[in-house]
Design a protein around this motif. Structure first.
Motif, mmCIF file in Angstrom:
data_model
loop_
_atom_site.group_PDB
_atom_site.id
_atom_site.type_symbol
_atom_site.label_atom_id
_atom_site.label_comp_id
_atom_site.label_asym_id
_atom_site.label_seq_id
_atom_site.Cartn_x
_atom_site.Cartn_y
_atom_site.Cartn_z
ATOM 1 N N ARG A 155 0.953 -1.222 0.178
ATOM 2 C CA ARG A 155 -0.027 0.038 -0.068
ATOM 3 C C ARG A 155 0.755 1.108 -0.083
ATOM 4 N NH1 ARG A 155 -4.681 -0.704 4.507
ATOM 5 N NH2 ARG A 155 -5.504 1.307 3.745
ATOM 6 N N TYR A 156 2.187 0.987 0.600
ATOM 7 C CA TYR A 156 3.088 2.365 0.704
ATOM 8 C C TYR A 156 4.384 1.706 0.553
ATOM 9 C CZ TYR A 156 -0.824 5.267 2.024
ATOM 10 O OH TYR A 156 -2.043 6.104 2.151
ATOM 11 N N ALA A 157 5.300 2.391 0.172
ATOM 12 C CA ALA A 157 6.798 2.080 -0.072
ATOM 13 C C ALA A 157 7.669 2.980 0.570
ATOM 14 C CB ALA A 157 7.142 1.813 -1.395
ATOM 15 N N LYS A 313 2.802 7.559 11.781
ATOM 16 C CA LYS A 313 1.839 8.325 10.803
ATOM 17 C C LYS A 313 1.454 6.936 9.828
ATOM 18 C CE LYS A 313 3.956 12.767 11.365
ATOM 19 N NZ LYS A 313 4.823 13.731 10.715
ATOM 20 N N LEU A 314 2.232 6.421 9.471
ATOM 21 C CA LEU A 314 1.667 4.978 8.546
ATOM 22 C C LEU A 314 0.901 4.172 9.337
ATOM 23 C CD1 LEU A 314 5.127 4.192 6.834
ATOM 24 C CD2 LEU A 314 3.025 4.871 5.575
ATOM 25 N N GLY A 315 1.273 3.936 10.615
ATOM 26 C CA GLY A 315 0.442 3.332 11.522
ATOM 27 C C GLY A 315 -1.265 3.883 11.750
ATOM 28 N N ALA A 316 -1.095 5.291 11.665
ATOM 29 C CA ALA A 316 -2.286 6.001 11.895
ATOM 30 C C ALA A 316 -3.299 5.898 10.667
ATOM 31 C CB ALA A 316 -2.098 7.363 12.337
ATOM 32 N N ASP A 325 -3.827 12.354 4.151
ATOM 33 C CA ASP A 325 -2.880 13.576 4.250
ATOM 34 C C ASP A 325 -2.203 13.742 5.219
ATOM 35 O OD1 ASP A 325 -4.958 14.448 5.744
ATOM 36 O OD2 ASP A 325 -5.592 16.140 4.364
ATOM 37 N N LEU A 326 -2.348 12.715 6.436
ATOM 38 C CA LEU A 326 -1.337 12.860 7.602
ATOM 39 C C LEU A 326 -0.071 12.644 6.894
ATOM 40 C CD1 LEU A 326 -1.396 12.988 10.730
ATOM 41 C CD2 LEU A 326 -1.547 10.646 10.614
#
Length: 466
Positions: A155-157, A313-316, A325-326
């Motif tokens: 989902r993110y890298a 922030k990724l965890g949130a 946008d966090l």
């Protein structure tokens, strides 16, 4: 195709610290490392007090302390004679709000071993021999392609793959920098006879063609780290014979006194800052985002703190339903910080400032961040955006209360509202003053107010807390 929430390219201190933070939050992540093993050298050996606080929270500080030691006093040599001591650091005393005040020296390879062991303990994974060569992304995620093996979908890298980051280049993100010292440098881990382990041995240039030589004992090991500078345009011989020749030419030691060369590399001191730290679902961290000269021990520490800022922030976003946008606040907070630290490293290199309070990184803060909400008309000594200092409040040590992947609300000298986070209550405190302080998982005050009515509920929703 393997699927994870977060793919981290690079198993250096940045990637491993981020992997730990995500693992303890229950976020499935994969750290992909192009080499077959962890980095073998001592390169980034300084652990600053702020990073020690981070390591305390991540559960590795005791191991880090056991593996290292304090910085030795410099000893200047000339023609085989000791000329006197050289103190490289301005002394800084520990205080109640900053219990870690002196940097530790731990060779980078040992720091990475400790972080790797902690990651494995938490169930995290590192895939060695997996070099990311390109990434593609769409609205739903990122696909990473490797030099060999199947792609990975995430989902993110996060690009934590070093100053020559393949991922950063694949994204087309530029990096602006300069060479701050044109002299080539040699760094090596060696074993030496004929030098004590109580001092950092300094051999200034003798006026000839050679440059300086410094030989520093590495605490917790039998090794010394050797650094040497060379004239502009010179080639650096990193072979064992080359290292031995440098030692013999610039000190009273003989070539055979270097009994083993365990690792050696060459470099040029430069600074560089990525033009941006985010491109869609890919974020840059560590040396992939900023490159530091070795002076002042700032590079590894700034990198680990990138990971610490990004992890929660990724965890949130991935676990708590925080708005996507966090993640924009990562660049908002960390890029200016990296720029400031690069300037500090350069000033230390040029002799314009000494290693001291500024290099400890305890003063890093985010007052100008959009995540810093100061609602009190008359703020006290600690404001939104500041590092939340340690203190004892009604018998509770705050660093103990902060430890873990959660937010904490301090209610000092005022009534505590109902909140979906742990609450510490007590009277007004000299370190903080009075008020409500919502402390982020990375140890900074996010929101501060006199009463909860001043926007606390809105702030909690902004960061995924209900």
């Amino acid at each position: 195709m393997t699927t994870v929430d977060v793919l981290i390219a690079g198993a250096g201190p940045t990637g491993l610290a981020l992997g730990i933070d995500l693992a303890r939050r229950g976020v499935p992540a994969l750290v992909a490392e192009r080499a077959d093993t962890l980095f073998p050298g001592s390169r980034g050996k300084g652990i600053q007090p702020r990073t020690m606080e981070v390591f305390d929270d991540l559960g590795v500080l005791d191991a880090i302390r056991a593996a290292g030691g304090g910085y030795p006093v410099g000893m200047v040599w000339r023609d085989g004679e000791r000329l006197g001591e050289h103190h490289m650091f301005d002394p800084v005393e520990a205080t109640d709000d900053s219990p870690c005040a002196q940097p530790l020296m731990v060779p980078q390879w040992r720091t990475q071993e400790i972080l790797y062991a902690r990651l494995a303990e938490l169930g995290g994974r590192v895939a060695f021999g997996r070099e990311v060569v390109s990434v593609t992304q769409d609205e739903e995620g990122v696909t990473a392609h490797f030099a060999s093996g199947e792609p990975v979908r995430a989902r993110y890298a996060v690009a934590a793959d070093g100053g020559r980051s393949t991922v950063r280049r694949a994204l087309g993100i530029g990096m602006t920098g300069e060479t701050v010292d044109p002299h080539p440098m040699l760094v090596a881990d060696v074993r030496i006879t004929g030098l004590d382990r109580d001092n950092w041995h300094l051999f200034p240039p003798d006026g000839g063609a050679g440059g300086h030589l410094a030989i520093c004992p590495l605490a917790g090991t039998e090794d010394f780290q050797l650094t040497a500078s060379f004239p502009r345009g010179a080639s650096v011989d990193t072979t064992p014979d080359g290292v031995r020749k440098v030692v013999a030419a610039r000190s009273h030691l003989a070539p055979e006194d270097v009994t083993e060369v365990r690792w050696a590399s060459d470099f040029r001191a430069r600074t560089a800052l990525a033009d941006r730290f985010r491109a869609g679902r890919v974020l840059l961290a560590g040396d992939a985002a900023h490159v530091h000269p070795p002076t002042g021990g700032q590079g590894l520490n700034t990198s680990v703190q990138d990971a610490y800022n990004l992890g929660w922030k990724l965890g949130a976003v991935l676990r708590d339903g925080a708005p996507e946008d966090l993640l924009d606040t990562y660049e908002e907070e960390r890029r200016p910080t990296a720029a400031d630290v690069l300037g500090l490293s350069t000033r230390v290199l040029r002799g314009e400032t000494r290693r001291g309070a500024a290099t400890l990184q305890l003063g890093v803060g985010y007052r100008h961040s959009s995540l810093a909400r100061e609602t009190r008309p008359a703020p006290g000594p600690v404001r939104a955006g500041d590092r939340a200092p340690d203190a004892t409040v009604d018998g509770t040590r705050l660093f103990d209360a902060f430890r873990g992947p959660h937010w904490t609300l301090l209610a000092l000298g005022t009534q505590a509202p109902a909140a979906p986070v742990p609450v510490v209550r007590g009277p007004a405190h000299p370190t903080y003053g009075s008020g409500l302080f919502l402390v982020r998982p990375d140890g900074y005050v996010g929101w501060a107010g006199d009463t909860a009515a001043a926007g606390l509920a809105d702030y909690l929703a902004r960061v995924g807390l209900r």
